[in-house]
Design an enzyme around this catalytic site. Structure first.
Site, PDB file in Angstrom:
ATOM      1  N   ASP A  97       0.821  -1.213   0.000  1.00  0.00           N
ATOM      2  CA  ASP A  97       0.000   0.000   0.000  1.00  0.00           C
ATOM      3  C   ASP A  97       0.858   1.267   0.000  1.00  0.00           C
ATOM      4  O   ASP A  97       0.510   2.263  -0.655  1.00  0.00           O
ATOM      5  CB  ASP A  97      -0.950   0.009   1.202  1.00  0.00           C
ATOM      6  N   HIS A 152      -4.517  -3.310   5.642  1.00  0.00           N
ATOM      7  CA  HIS A 152      -4.497  -3.506   4.189  1.00  0.00           C
ATOM      8  C   HIS A 152      -5.932  -3.830   3.756  1.00  0.00           C
ATOM      9  O   HIS A 152      -6.299  -4.981   3.541  1.00  0.00           O
ATOM     10  CB  HIS A 152      -3.548  -4.665   3.895  1.00  0.00           C
TER      11      HIS A 152
HETATM   12  O1  LMR Z   1      -5.896  -7.702  -2.854  1.00  0.00           O
HETATM   13  C1  LMR Z   1      -5.295  -8.676  -2.452  1.00  0.00           C
HETATM   14  O2  LMR Z   1      -5.726  -9.380  -1.543  1.00  0.00           O
HETATM   15  C2  LMR Z   1      -3.989  -9.034  -3.080  1.00  0.00           C
HETATM   16  C3  LMR Z   1      -2.958  -8.011  -2.794  1.00  0.00           C
HETATM   17  O3  LMR Z   1      -2.665  -7.885  -1.448  1.00  0.00           O
HETATM   18  C4  LMR Z   1      -3.326  -6.704  -3.358  1.00  0.00           C
HETATM   19  O4  LMR Z   1      -3.640  -5.797  -2.574  1.00  0.00           O
HETATM   20  O5  LMR Z   1      -3.327  -6.586  -4.593  1.00  0.00           O
END
Ligand code: LMR
Ligand code: NAD
Length: 325
Positions: A245, A273
């Site tokens: 991120d 996340h």
């Molecule tokens: O989205 C997901 O779970 C896969 C990866 O971590 C992303 O953010 O692309």
């Protein structure tokens, strides 16, 4: 050195191709607990399977037999003195979800020396799921065909208590990925169970100093679950791969400001996340100046920037999902 970086979804790994390669019209895969594929001047001779010469099979007592296949079984015709003298001793690296998309990028970097260095021979211990075992065999074949000098041993299996044995590194990728419209939090239950089991397995059989990196999402939570299930391993050895991120936020700011991303600094992501994360543009800098002095479009910063960083992975996931089909 020629390398095969083809996708795991390429025809090279289709059941038909695998069957043809085995010299049989129908692929009948055995389900070994652990199949070992060796590439080593030091490797003991292994039992041959599926149409390969059987001479070495007789040399081993049944109890010592391990399944293997391909060129690794026959042991390369290398002389010991061809092995580079400066090489370090073999490192055991376990990778879970080894038949999946992320692994398909990582495994070839590991095998080529890009990750652990050009003087670090490596044994890859690949963990798959029951469902992915056939694809995992295809991965092992592609590794085999790539003839990486540093890749001394490959083993595949679906039992973490076997695959993680003596692992010095465990790169835990295997998890159920998100589908369209699915949030990471929705996967917590199923993926949490996977990482609890794998933590227990690492605790039981891995090297006492194993370094664990969790990639499967939600990776920070999964890393915590894994750690809590491995009380005999050092907690400081557990890590989650959460930088994505920050990189995405840097990329968006660089694009908007029309600079290369090395000019963007001090980027922080608050929160998980997930779509609730807050990418912090207030403290970020571009060319050493506060972002708001460089990007005057406050509406973009306050609305679009945040939403894009929160959601960009969904977009990538859909595109990659399409490519897989
Ligand atoms: O989205 C997901 O779970 C896969 C990866 O971590 C992303 O953010 O692309
Ligand atoms: N942390 C990050 O920066 C980051 C980046 C991208 C993807 N991811 C995550 O990585 C994970 C894998 O993504 P992918 O695109 O490779 O998915 P994928 O579906 O292509 O591969 C996952 C593989 O894991 C296997 N698997 C499932 N359960 C398993 C288990 N218990 N043991 C061993 N293997 C198992 C599946 O059979 C499949 O082959 C997902 O959770 C995804 O969200 C994390």
């Amino acid at each position: 050195m020629a390398m095969d970086l083809s996708s795991p979804y390429s025809p090279a790994r289709s059941p038909a191709t695998l069957a043809a390669r085995r010299g049989s019209p129908h692929l009948v895969l055995r389900r070994p607990r652990l199949a070992t594929v060796r590439c080593s001047v030091d490797a003991p001779k292994q039992v041959q399977v599926q149409g390969r010469p059987a001479a070495v099979a007789a040399e081993q007592a049944p109890a010592a037999r391990k399944e293997c296949y391909g060129v690794f079984c026959t042991t390369y015709d290398l002389k010991a003195d061809e092995k580079t003298k400066s090489w370090k001793s073999l490192v055991n690296v376990a990778v879970s979800g080894a038949a999946g998309m992320i692994s398909n990028h990582l495994l070839f970097k590991l095998a080529s020396g890009e990750v652990f260095g050009p003087d670090q021979p490596i044994a890859l211990k690949l963990l798959g799921s029951e469902r992915s075992l056939q694809a995992l065999e295809g991965v092992a074949m592609e590794l085999e065909d790539s003839l990486y000098p540093l890749l001394r041993e490959v083993s595949i299996g679906i039992d973490p208590y076997v695959v993680f044995e003596d692992a010095e590194w465990a790169l835990l990728i295997g998890a159920k990925p998100r589908g369209p419209g699915i949030e990471r939090s929705a996967l917590l239950d199923i993926n949490g169970q996977i990482f609890a089991e794998q933590g227990k397995a690492l605790d039981a059989v891995a090297s006492r100093n194993v370094k664990v990196i969790v990639i499967g999402n939600p990776c920070n939570t999964n890393a915590l679950i894994c750690l809590k299930n491995a009380p005999n391993l050092p907690a400081k050895n557990f890590h989650a791969l959460t930088r994505l991120d920050e990189n995405r936020a840097k990329c968006q700011l660089a694009l908007k400001a029309g600079v290369f991303y090395d000019k963007v600094s001090n980027v922080t992501i608050w929160g998980n996340h997930s779509t609730t994360q807050v990418p912090d543009f207030l403290n970020s800098k571009i060319n050493g100046r506060p972002v708001k002095e460089v990007i005057k479009d406050t509406k973009w910063l306050e609305e679009e920037f945040t939403k894009t960083v929160q959601k960009v992975s969904l977009c990538h996931t859909y595109i990659l999902g399409e490519l897989k089909r």
